[in-house]
Design a protein around this motif. Structure first.
Motif, short mmCIF file in Angstrom:
data_model
loop_
_atom_site.label_atom_id
_atom_site.label_comp_id
_atom_site.label_asym_id
_atom_site.label_seq_id
_atom_site.Cartn_x
_atom_site.Cartn_y
_atom_site.Cartn_z
N SER A 281 6.35 0.33 37.09
CA SER A 281 5.91 1.16 35.96
C SER A 281 6.97 1.20 34.86
CB SER A 281 5.62 2.59 36.46
OG SER A 281 5.29 3.44 35.39
N LEU A 282 8.25 1.21 35.26
CA LEU A 282 9.32 1.28 34.27
C LEU A 282 9.45 0.00 33.47
CD1 LEU A 282 11.81 2.72 33.05
CD2 LEU A 282 13.15 1.82 34.98
N PHE A 283 9.40 -1.15 34.13
CA PHE A 283 9.69 -2.41 33.45
C PHE A 283 8.43 -3.18 33.01
CE2 PHE A 283 13.50 -1.71 36.04
CZ PHE A 283 14.48 -1.82 35.05
N LEU A 284 7.28 -2.85 33.56
CA LEU A 284 6.07 -3.59 33.19
C LEU A 284 5.16 -2.82 32.25
CD1 LEU A 284 5.06 -5.10 36.66
CD2 LEU A 284 6.53 -6.10 34.89
N ASP A 285 5.11 -1.49 32.39
CA ASP A 285 4.14 -0.71 31.63
C ASP A 285 4.73 -0.03 30.40
OD1 ASP A 285 2.28 -1.38 33.55
OD2 ASP A 285 2.70 0.41 34.77
N THR A 286 6.05 -0.04 30.24
CA THR A 286 6.67 0.59 29.07
C THR A 286 6.42 -0.27 27.83
OG1 THR A 286 8.40 1.51 30.50
CG2 THR A 286 8.81 1.50 28.12
N SER A 287 5.94 0.34 26.77
CA SER A 287 5.58 -0.39 25.55
C SER A 287 6.83 -0.72 24.74
CB SER A 287 4.62 0.44 24.70
OG SER A 287 3.45 0.77 25.43
N VAL A 288 6.72 -1.79 23.95
CA VAL A 288 7.81 -2.19 23.07
C VAL A 288 7.83 -1.25 21.86
CG1 VAL A 288 7.62 -4.58 23.81
CG2 VAL A 288 6.36 -3.83 21.78
N PRO A 289 8.97 -1.08 21.20
CA PRO A 289 9.04 -0.18 20.03
C PRO A 289 8.12 -0.64 18.90
CG PRO A 289 11.24 -0.73 20.84
CD PRO A 289 10.30 -1.63 21.56
N GLY A 290 7.36 0.30 18.36
CA GLY A 290 6.48 0.00 17.23
C GLY A 290 5.11 -0.51 17.59
N ASP A 291 4.85 -0.78 18.87
CA ASP A 291 3.53 -1.31 19.27
C ASP A 291 3.23 -0.81 20.67
OD1 ASP A 291 1.18 -2.61 19.66
OD2 ASP A 291 1.96 -4.63 19.36
N GLU A 292 2.43 0.24 20.76
CA GLU A 292 2.14 0.85 22.05
C GLU A 292 1.25 -0.03 22.94
OE1 GLU A 292 0.46 4.64 21.36
OE2 GLU A 292 2.33 5.54 20.56
N ARG A 293 0.58 -1.00 22.36
CA ARG A 293 -0.32 -1.85 23.14
C ARG A 293 0.38 -3.04 23.77
NH1 ARG A 293 -4.84 -3.16 18.79
NH2 ARG A 293 -2.91 -3.59 17.64
N THR A 294 1.65 -3.27 23.43
CA THR A 294 2.37 -4.44 23.92
C THR A 294 3.43 -4.02 24.94
OG1 THR A 294 2.08 -5.56 21.79
CG2 THR A 294 3.76 -6.44 23.29
N ASN A 295 3.33 -4.55 26.14
CA ASN A 295 4.36 -4.38 27.17
C ASN A 295 4.60 -5.75 27.82
OD1 ASN A 295 2.13 -4.74 28.89
ND2 ASN A 295 1.83 -2.53 29.12
N ILE B 69 14.32 -7.42 42.01
CA ILE B 69 13.32 -7.54 40.94
C ILE B 69 13.51 -8.86 40.22
CG2 ILE B 69 12.43 -6.51 38.81
CD1 ILE B 69 13.46 -3.81 39.83
N ARG B 70 12.41 -9.55 39.96
CA ARG B 70 12.42 -10.78 39.16
C ARG B 70 11.25 -10.71 38.18
NH1 ARG B 70 13.13 -16.79 41.50
NH2 ARG B 70 15.29 -16.13 41.14
N LEU B 71 11.57 -10.78 36.89
CA LEU B 71 10.58 -10.86 35.82
C LEU B 71 10.57 -12.29 35.30
CD1 LEU B 71 11.49 -7.56 33.90
CD2 LEU B 71 9.89 -7.86 35.80
N VAL B 72 9.39 -12.88 35.19
CA VAL B 72 9.25 -14.29 34.85
C VAL B 72 8.37 -14.43 33.62
CG1 VAL B 72 8.61 -16.59 35.69
CG2 VAL B 72 9.44 -14.86 37.30
N ALA B 73 8.84 -15.23 32.66
CA ALA B 73 8.06 -15.57 31.46
C ALA B 73 7.95 -17.08 31.39
CB ALA B 73 8.71 -15.00 30.21
N GLU B 74 6.75 -17.61 31.60
CA GLU B 74 6.52 -19.05 31.55
C GLU B 74 5.96 -19.44 30.18
OE1 GLU B 74 4.95 -20.89 35.34
OE2 GLU B 74 4.40 -18.80 35.70
N PHE B 75 6.45 -20.58 29.68
CA PHE B 75 6.02 -21.12 28.39
C PHE B 75 5.30 -22.44 28.66
CE2 PHE B 75 9.63 -18.42 27.75
CZ PHE B 75 9.40 -17.75 26.56
N PRO B 76 3.98 -22.41 28.85
CA PRO B 76 3.27 -23.67 29.15
C PRO B 76 3.29 -24.62 27.97
CG PRO B 76 1.71 -21.88 28.77
CD PRO B 76 3.07 -21.26 28.77
N ALA B 77 3.00 -25.88 28.24
CA ALA B 77 2.99 -26.91 27.19
C ALA B 77 1.90 -26.65 26.17
CB ALA B 77 2.81 -28.29 27.83
N THR B 78 0.92 -25.81 26.49
CA THR B 78 -0.14 -25.50 25.53
C THR B 78 0.30 -24.49 24.49
OG1 THR B 78 -0.95 -23.77 27.04
CG2 THR B 78 -1.92 -25.96 27.25
N GLY B 79 1.48 -23.86 24.69
CA GLY B 79 1.92 -22.80 23.80
C GLY B 79 1.61 -21.44 24.40
#
Length: 637
Positions: free
Chosen positions: A75-89, A260-270
């Motif tokens: 809940s702390l690291f996945l659901d907290t919204s970024v500053p200025g945009d409550e819909r983006t976490n 804890i491991r947070l992963v961000a993948e960047f596929p070749a499609t963008g």
């Protein structure tokens, strides 16, 4: 060979004899019924003790706080919204810009808790962060990325004037290991992977360890400046394929580590695909008194394992190839193999924890790689889970002597060939529909994005979980046709055929059991008989007497005299009846069972003489019947 011989002297005098002829005795392969009953009860009692011990051992590994710790951290690291945009976490970020906002916002705020909510220092932090004031951040977090080289894919000739660069998907052969950017700090230099670290299986690739790595600082302000510097100098490039954020926590209140491991993948499609792993594990095994009880259960488990292994080795030595003809024996071997694998995993995990834990906690300025320990601990937990599953399944071996369980096993064995034939037909149609769905809807519906997803999506359709609107939107013509025909052929036709096969076979088996077939012995009857014998020995129940049987024999003899039989016939019948009862008492129980006992040559000779005398009696009865029939015919004429 079994011979059933019936003859009837009169309406109320009926005789029955069962002759069982068998080959040479093999005492090592056959046991008497009483010995088998006693052995089964002993094995059942011993196995229940083993199963209870295994349950205590496995449930002692699991702590309800594991779920709550994972839930709080996610809940702390996945659901907290970024500053200025409550819909983006973190779950919803899809661009590099949103990723840097997450790094400088929710991640930074979640990792550094340096004061109480009243901005007062609650306790001595000792240069470490305590997330939610209870979870100590071990060492410092680590961020690493893996890249691919340019020109790892081929651009079509007509588009080479428009695009000169091409970055393929990530593979170990396409990985870029050259330094880039500022080249002064470690985050711009490639670090070789550690051979002992496990690879990561992501959504779009399998990634190895190593890459371009940087560790965060103990200071929140220094870490924020580091993020800004990396963002301004384009640390994330077009060749970036994955970024890992790793850190570990320890909660002393419940004695749990959270890796804890947070992963961000960047596929070749963008774009970007995010995933995460939260492992709450108990690496410090023996701390409280309850932990030492679990340790004693582990020792008991090893003792049981040695005993069961010795028993199975003796059975294999005794029965040789015949041992492997039983499904239950294969289950025994599988269970033993799983137990040995579990013990090996446990020993390996404890050794690694003993060797690495002190070194990981020694230097708080470096990243503490607890992911390696958690990885093997999770595998150990999975092996234990599979082991206890098959341990519970083995109980069917002991209750299969029950009538209901015997009917179930007989039903499955009889209809096995029909089920195999049906399964071939079912999966031909099922895979045909899966390939159709993958090709038609795969590019637009997530459930059919891969062939594997299409297979599982069809299983969900059978269970009533489907997205008809998505299928219809993907193809307005083929979508409804696919859905309706699949439901008709698979759900209404094939599944009902499967149920019909099972139902018909069960009806046949039930009919067989209704005319006298029984399992070798009923477990409930065994327990009831043992209970009655114990009560009789304790003099809490009166034993059954044979007086009633003797009175009944006298009544039958007197009735035979009244109906005209002479004394020689009555004495001969009584003699044969006594002989029959003596033989049945010696070789058979009250009901004829499927497992007949062996006879010696002397016993076979007695049975043969009895059969010869019985044949004489039958011939004598036949002559008397013929004489009576001739007299009746003469009177009619």
């Amino acid at each position: 060979m079994v011979i059933y011989i019936h003859y009837k002297l009169h309406n109320n005098v009926k005789k029955k004899f069962v002759l069982c002829l068998t080959g040479a005795p093999k005492p090592k392969l056959h046991y008497r019924k009483e010995v088998e009953i006693r052995t089964t009860l002993q094995e059942l009692s011993l196995y229940f003790i083993f199963l209870i011990n295994l349950c205590i051992l496995t449930f002692g590994m699991v702590n309800p706080h594991m779920y709550y710790l994972n839930k709080v951290m996610s809940s702390l690291f996945l659901d907290t919204s970024v500053p200025g945009d409550e819909r983006t976490n973190f779950k919803s970020i899809r661009s590099i810009t949103d990723f840097w906002k997450f790094m400088e916002g929710p991640l930074l705020e979640g990792l550094y808790w340096d004061a109480w909510y009243t901005n007062k220092t609650l306790y001595n932090l000792k240069n470490s962060s305590r997330i939610y004031y209870e979870n100590i951040l071990l060492g410092v977090p680590r961020v690493r990325q893996l890249k691919v080289r340019n020109n790892t894919c081929k651009v079509y000739s007509s588009f080479q004037s428009l695009m000169s660069e091409c970055y393929d998907k990530y593979t170990s052969s396409n990985e870029d290991t050259s330094d880039f950017g500022l080249k002064q700090e470690t985050e711009w230099k490639y670090s070789t992977p550690n051979s002992s670290s496990p690879w990561h299986w992501g959504f779009v690739g399998v990634y190895r360890n190593g890459g371009f790595i940087f560790t965060l600082s103990k200071s929140k302000s220094d870490t924020k400046n580091k993020f800004i510097n990396l963002r301004l100098n384009s640390w994330i490039t077009r060749g970036t394929r994955v970024i890992f954020i790793d850190f570990s926590l320890y909660n002393a209140n419940v004695n749990l580590f959270c890796i804890i491991r947070l992963v961000a993948e960047f596929p070749a499609t963008g774009g970007m695909i995010t995933s995460w792993q939260f492992y709450s594990v108990k690496l410090l095994r023996y701390v409280s008194h309850y932990d030492y009880i679990i340790a004693s259960c582990e020792i008991t488990f090893c003792i049981f394992l040695i005993v069961f292994t010795t028993q199975e080795a003796q059975k294999i030595r005794e029965f040789k190839s015949a041992y492997f003809k039983s499904v239950w024996n294969w289950l025994e071997l599988l269970l033993l193999v799983l137990c040995f694998v579990a013990v090996s995993f446990n020993i390996y995990c404890n050794i690694q924890i003993f060797l690495l834990l002190e070194d990981l906690l020694k230097n708080t300025e470096k990243y503490s790689d607890f992911y390696f320990l958690a990885y093997w601990y999770i595998y150990y937990n999975n092996i234990i889970a599979i082991t206890i599953f098959f341990a519970w399944i083995k109980i069917f071996k002991f209750i299969s002597f029950n009538k209901t369980m015997s009917q179930l096993s007989t039903t499955l064995s009889r209809c096995l060939k029909d089920i195999v034939g049906f399964a071939i037909m079912f999966f031909i149609i099922f895979f045909a529909y899966a390939q159709l769905g993958f090709l038609v809807f795969g590019s637009q519906v997530d459930d059919f994005s891969t062939f594997q997803n299409a297979i599982f999506a069809q299983f969900r359709i059978v269970l009533g979980d489907f997205n008809f609107a998505g299928i219809q939107q993907a193809n307005r013509i083929l979508g409804p046709i696919y859905f309706i025909t699949f439901i008709f052929f698979v759900f209404f036709v094939l599944l009902n055929m499967f149920l019909a096969i099972i139902n018909d076979t069960y009806s046949e088996v039930k009919a067989d059991y209704s005319i006298g077939r029984r399992p070798d012995f009923e477990l409930g009857e065994m327990i009831k008989k043992s209970y009655n014998n114990a009560l009789e020995k304790l003099r809490l129940k009166k034993p059954q007497k044979d007086g009633d049987d003797k009175g009944m024999k006298g009544d039958l003899a007197e009735q035979a005299r009244r109906e005209g039989f002479d004394e020689n016939e009555i004495q001969s019948a009584e003699h044969m009846k006594k002989w029959k009862e003596r033989l049945e008492k010696k070789y058979y129980s009250s009901e004829i069972q499927d497992d007949y006992q062996l006879v010696t040559q002397q016993e076979f000779r007695e049975l043969f003489l009895y059969a010869v005398e019985l044949e004489k009696e039958l011939h004598y009865v036949s002559l008397k019947l013929n004489r009576v029939m001739r007299r009746i015919s003469a009177l009619q004429n």
